[in-house]
Design a protein around this motif. Structure first.
Motif, PDB file in Angstrom:
ATOM      1  N   ILE A   1       4.540   7.961  -2.090  1.00 35.16           N
ATOM      2  CA  ILE A   1       5.567   7.522  -0.867  1.00 35.16           C
ATOM      3  C   ILE A   1       5.060   5.935  -0.341  1.00 35.16           C
ATOM      4  CG2 ILE A   1       5.963  10.073  -0.434  1.00 35.16           C
ATOM      5  CD1 ILE A   1       4.034   9.863   2.031  1.00 35.16           C
ATOM      6  N   ASP A   2       5.748   5.471   0.946  1.00 39.58           N
ATOM      7  CA  ASP A   2       5.394   4.477   1.393  1.00 39.58           C
ATOM      8  C   ASP A   2       3.992   4.934   2.290  1.00 39.58           C
ATOM      9  OD1 ASP A   2       7.337   2.764   0.403  1.00 39.58           O
ATOM     10  OD2 ASP A   2       8.778   3.460   1.910  1.00 39.58           O
ATOM     11  N   ASP A   3       3.262   4.050   2.576  1.00 38.19           N
ATOM     12  CA  ASP A   3       2.409   3.964   3.496  1.00 38.19           C
ATOM     13  C   ASP A   3       2.981   3.186   4.698  1.00 38.19           C
ATOM     14  OD1 ASP A   3       0.175   3.775   5.319  1.00 38.19           O
ATOM     15  OD2 ASP A   3      -1.229   3.426   3.996  1.00 38.19           O
ATOM     16  N   ASP A   4       3.643   3.727   5.568  1.00 39.09           N
ATOM     17  CA  ASP A   4       4.315   3.003   6.653  1.00 39.09           C
ATOM     18  C   ASP A   4       3.386   2.611   7.978  1.00 39.09           C
ATOM     19  OD1 ASP A   4       4.106   5.658   7.525  1.00 39.09           O
ATOM     20  OD2 ASP A   4       6.228   6.000   7.856  1.00 39.09           O
ATOM     21  N   THR A   5       1.952   2.656   7.934  1.00 40.67           N
ATOM     22  CA  THR A   5       1.004   2.706   8.866  1.00 40.67           C
ATOM     23  C   THR A   5       1.477   1.255   9.558  1.00 40.67           C
ATOM     24  OG1 THR A   5      -0.484   3.843   7.699  1.00 40.67           O
ATOM     25  CG2 THR A   5      -1.257   2.514   9.654  1.00 40.67           C
ATOM     26  N   GLY A   6       1.612   0.247   8.953  1.00 41.76           N
ATOM     27  CA  GLY A   6       1.875  -1.177   9.503  1.00 41.76           C
ATOM     28  C   GLY A   6       3.117  -1.943   9.008  1.00 41.76           C
ATOM     29  N   GLY A   7       3.922  -1.096   8.452  1.00 44.74           N
ATOM     30  CA  GLY A   7       5.084  -1.766   7.857  1.00 44.74           C
ATOM     31  C   GLY A   7       6.292  -0.605   7.638  1.00 44.74           C
ATOM     32  N   ASN A   8       7.464  -0.996   7.026  1.00 44.07           N
ATOM     33  CA  ASN A   8       8.514  -0.275   6.960  1.00 44.07           C
ATOM     34  C   ASN A   8       8.402   1.177   6.145  1.00 44.07           C
ATOM     35  OD1 ASN A   8       9.867  -2.512   8.484  1.00 44.07           O
ATOM     36  ND2 ASN A   8      10.316  -3.684   6.634  1.00 44.07           N
ATOM     37  N   GLN A   9       9.583   1.781   6.372  1.00 46.76           N
ATOM     38  CA  GLN A   9       9.496   3.272   5.554  1.00 46.76           C
ATOM     39  C   GLN A   9      11.029   3.002   4.844  1.00 46.76           C
ATOM     40  OE1 GLN A   9       9.114   5.827   3.794  1.00 46.76           O
ATOM     41  NE2 GLN A   9       7.795   6.213   5.540  1.00 46.76           N
ATOM     42  N   THR A  10      10.793   3.143   3.801  1.00 48.53           N
ATOM     43  CA  THR A  10      11.881   2.914   2.742  1.00 48.53           C
ATOM     44  C   THR A  10      12.274   4.475   2.417  1.00 48.53           C
ATOM     45  OG1 THR A  10      10.673   2.685   0.641  1.00 48.53           O
ATOM     46  CG2 THR A  10      11.146   0.704   1.832  1.00 48.53           C
ATOM     47  N   PHE A  11      11.785   5.426   2.598  1.00 51.77           N
ATOM     48  CA  PHE A  11      12.003   6.852   2.223  1.00 51.77           C
ATOM     49  C   PHE A  11      11.921   6.837   0.615  1.00 51.77           C
ATOM     50  CE2 PHE A  11      13.814   5.927   6.217  1.00 51.77           C
ATOM     51  CZ  PHE A  11      13.154   6.755   7.190  1.00 51.77           C
ATOM     52  N   GLN A  12      11.389   5.994  -0.206  1.00 53.35           N
ATOM     53  CA  GLN A  12      11.158   6.330  -1.546  1.00 53.35           C
ATOM     54  C   GLN A  12      10.182   7.411  -1.839  1.00 53.35           C
ATOM     55  OE1 GLN A  12      10.165   2.466  -3.219  1.00 53.35           O
ATOM     56  NE2 GLN A  12      12.239   1.461  -2.816  1.00 53.35           N
ATOM     57  N   MET A  13      10.450   8.176  -2.548  1.00 50.54           N
ATOM     58  CA  MET A  13       9.648   8.963  -3.275  1.00 50.54           C
ATOM     59  C   MET A  13       9.525   8.913  -4.813  1.00 50.54           C
ATOM     60  SD  MET A  13      10.175  12.637  -1.114  1.00 50.54           S
ATOM     61  CE  MET A  13      11.771  12.760  -1.144  1.00 50.54           C
ATOM     62  N   ALA A  14       8.500   8.920  -5.529  1.00 53.97           N
ATOM     63  CA  ALA A  14       8.127   8.278  -6.838  1.00 53.97           C
ATOM     64  C   ALA A  14       7.270   9.439  -7.463  1.00 53.97           C
ATOM     65  CB  ALA A  14       7.518   7.139  -6.955  1.00 53.97           C
ATOM     66  N   CYS A  15       7.991  10.448  -8.359  1.00 52.21           N
ATOM     67  CA  CYS A  15       7.207  11.192  -9.171  1.00 52.21           C
ATOM     68  C   CYS A  15       7.901  11.387 -10.480  1.00 52.21           C
ATOM     69  CB  CYS A  15       7.383  12.661  -8.465  1.00 52.21           C
ATOM     70  SG  CYS A  15       8.978  13.255  -8.309  1.00 52.21           S
ATOM     71  N   GLY A  16       8.176  10.185 -11.053  1.00 49.31           N
ATOM     72  CA  GLY A  16       8.770  10.264 -12.368  1.00 49.31           C
ATOM     73  C   GLY A  16       9.894  11.230 -12.699  1.00 49.31           C
ATOM     74  N   GLN A  17      10.938  11.340 -11.464  1.00 49.06           N
ATOM     75  CA  GLN A  17      12.005  12.232 -11.634  1.00 49.06           C
ATOM     76  C   GLN A  17      13.109  11.766 -12.373  1.00 49.06           C
ATOM     77  OE1 GLN A  17      10.772  10.533  -8.890  1.00 49.06           O
ATOM     78  NE2 GLN A  17      12.327  10.199  -7.211  1.00 49.06           N
TER      79      GLN A  17
ATOM     80  N   THR B   1       0.666  -1.261   0.083  1.00 49.95           N
ATOM     81  CA  THR B   1      -0.064  -0.138   0.050  1.00 49.95           C
ATOM     82  C   THR B   1       0.881   1.151  -0.042  1.00 49.95           C
ATOM     83  OG1 THR B   1      -0.169   0.101   2.478  1.00 49.95           O
ATOM     84  CG2 THR B   1      -1.891  -1.194   1.145  1.00 49.95           C
ATOM     85  N   ARG B   2       0.497   2.429  -0.716  1.00 51.76           N
ATOM     86  CA  ARG B   2       1.152   3.348  -0.551  1.00 51.76           C
ATOM     87  C   ARG B   2       0.229   4.905  -0.148  1.00 51.76           C
ATOM     88  NH1 ARG B   2       3.258   2.415  -7.003  1.00 51.76           N
ATOM     89  NH2 ARG B   2       4.182   0.249  -6.243  1.00 51.76           N
ATOM     90  N   ALA B   3       1.130   5.777   0.058  1.00 51.94           N
ATOM     91  CA  ALA B   3       0.349   7.027   0.363  1.00 51.94           C
ATOM     92  C   ALA B   3       1.135   8.144  -0.771  1.00 51.94           C
ATOM     93  CB  ALA B   3       0.751   7.560   1.641  1.00 51.94           C
ATOM     94  N   ARG B   4       0.424   9.495  -0.674  1.00 50.25           N
ATOM     95  CA  ARG B   4       0.583  10.140  -1.726  1.00 50.25           C
ATOM     96  C   ARG B   4       0.603  11.625  -1.233  1.00 50.25           C
ATOM     97  NH1 ARG B   4      -2.350   9.489  -7.358  1.00 50.25           N
ATOM     98  NH2 ARG B   4      -1.019   7.964  -7.420  1.00 50.25           N
ATOM     99  N   LEU B   5       2.013  12.177  -1.534  1.00 42.22           N
ATOM    100  CA  LEU B   5       2.042  13.728  -1.295  1.00 42.22           C
ATOM    101  C   LEU B   5       1.328  14.492  -2.309  1.00 42.22           C
ATOM    102  CD1 LEU B   5       5.847  13.702   0.061  1.00 42.22           C
ATOM    103  CD2 LEU B   5       3.762  13.554   1.396  1.00 42.22           C
ATOM    104  N   LEU B   6       0.746  15.756  -1.660  1.00 42.02           N
ATOM    105  CA  LEU B   6       0.108  16.488  -2.720  1.00 42.02           C
ATOM    106  C   LEU B   6       0.431  17.966  -2.319  1.00 42.02           C
ATOM    107  CD1 LEU B   6      -3.372  15.262  -2.438  1.00 42.02           C
ATOM    108  CD2 LEU B   6      -1.934  14.820  -4.395  1.00 42.02           C
ATOM    109  N   LEU B   7       1.463  18.756  -3.418  1.00 47.23           N
ATOM    110  CA  LEU B   7       1.868  20.186  -3.146  1.00 47.23           C
ATOM    111  C   LEU B   7       1.178  21.161  -4.107  1.00 47.23           C
ATOM    112  CD1 LEU B   7       4.379  17.802  -2.983  1.00 47.23           C
ATOM    113  CD2 LEU B   7       5.453  19.862  -1.665  1.00 47.23           C
ATOM    114  N   PRO B   8       0.504  22.338  -3.709  1.00 46.73           N
ATOM    115  CA  PRO B   8       0.326  23.332  -4.730  1.00 46.73           C
ATOM    116  C   PRO B   8       1.492  23.914  -4.828  1.00 46.73           C
ATOM    117  CG  PRO B   8      -0.477  23.667  -2.448  1.00 46.73           C
ATOM    118  CD  PRO B   8       0.202  22.420  -2.316  1.00 46.73           C
ATOM    119  N   VAL B   9       2.118  23.936  -6.258  1.00 45.28           N
ATOM    120  CA  VAL B   9       3.204  25.003  -6.723  1.00 45.28           C
ATOM    121  C   VAL B   9       2.720  25.956  -7.518  1.00 45.28           C
ATOM    122  CG1 VAL B   9       5.389  24.522  -7.690  1.00 45.28           C
ATOM    123  CG2 VAL B   9       4.325  22.595  -6.416  1.00 45.28           C
ATOM    124  N   ARG B  10       3.234  27.264  -7.229  1.00 47.33           N
ATOM    125  CA  ARG B  10       2.762  28.430  -7.861  1.00 47.33           C
ATOM    126  C   ARG B  10       3.623  28.659  -9.082  1.00 47.33           C
ATOM    127  NH1 ARG B  10       3.103  33.200  -3.987  1.00 47.33           N
ATOM    128  NH2 ARG B  10       2.812  34.112  -5.943  1.00 47.33           N
TER     129      ARG B  10
END
Length: 229
Positions: free
Chosen positions: A198-214, A179-188
């Motif tokens: 990002i990782d949904d670390d509610t019941g698991g590990n945090q890998t600190f991955q961030m995926a946005c096609g970078q 399962t995952r989560a998502r960061l939302l940022l308004p950028v002017r």
């Protein structure tokens, strides 16, 4: 109609200033110019949010003065940071709650002068993110580049169904069962609503991955910036 020499000079001056202003404005958001942002430093941060499980702190840096070619989003190891902060307030001798008095020397930090409390409101000098006192390396575990002038950051947990373009299997809504989560940022500076998985670390590990096609550029791609044509 006859235009006086003084008026002509005023018009030329005004139009010249307008042209210069438009030229400067057109170059304000040029992502091909200027130095790359420093991924392990805060720079005009405008938003903080924790991961769903509280193991990572995400910081939105706005690059407000356009010193760099982009803003950033950083993933901070929050569990380690909590451990460092706890050392500033050691428990009482009987194991009970501490006195509440901050001991900067416990982390080798200088004590801030009370006369500078407006500029330096904390009791201690700041912790170096890149070389914290626990000796375990940088607290900044990941960073991606975004547009300038991010104004906020929020987190959204993934629903029971997969995010668009992903196929779920038993054990989780995504193809890998996670399962995952998502960061939302308004950028002017784009302008856009930029989103990062990002990782949904509610019941698991945090890998600190961030995926946005970078990719290799480190910058979130257009597919992750809603509102960009």
């Amino acid at each position: 109609m006859t235009v006086s020499p003084g008026l002509r000079r005023s018009l030329r001056t005004g139009l010249g200033a307008l042209g210069l202003s438009l030229t400067l404005l057109s170059g304000c958001f040029d992502t091909d110019r200027g130095p790359s942002p420093r991924p392990r430093e805060f720079y005009y941060p405008t938003g903080l949010v924790t991961s769903p499980g509280g193991r990572s702190l995400f910081v939105a840096n706005s690059d407000f003065d356009l010193q760099y070619r982009a803003g950033t989003v950083q993933a901070i190891d929050l569990e380690r940071l909590r451990g460092l902060v706890a050392r500033l307030q050691p428990p009482a001798a009987d194991g009970g709650p501490g006195t509440g008095q901050v001991r900067c020397e416990a982390l080798g930090l200088a004590t801030n002068d009370a006369s500078d409390s407006i500029l330096y409101p904390g009791a201690c000098a700041p912790i170096d993110l890149d070389a914290p006192p626990d000796g375990q390396g940088t607290l900044v575990r990941n960073s991606v580049n975004i547009g300038a002038f991010a104004t906020d950051i929020q987190v959204m947990r993934q629903p029971d169904t997969a995010f668009p373009g992903e196929q779920g299997e038993a054990g989780g809504p995504n193809a890998d069962g996670s399962t995952r989560a998502r960061l939302l940022l308004p950028v002017r500076g784009d302008p856009s609503l930029t989103w990062i998985d990002i990782d949904d670390d509610t019941g698991g590990n945090q890998t600190f991955q961030m995926a946005c096609g970078q990719g290799t550029s480190g910058r979130c791609d257009d597919a992750h910036r809603t509102g960009v044509d």
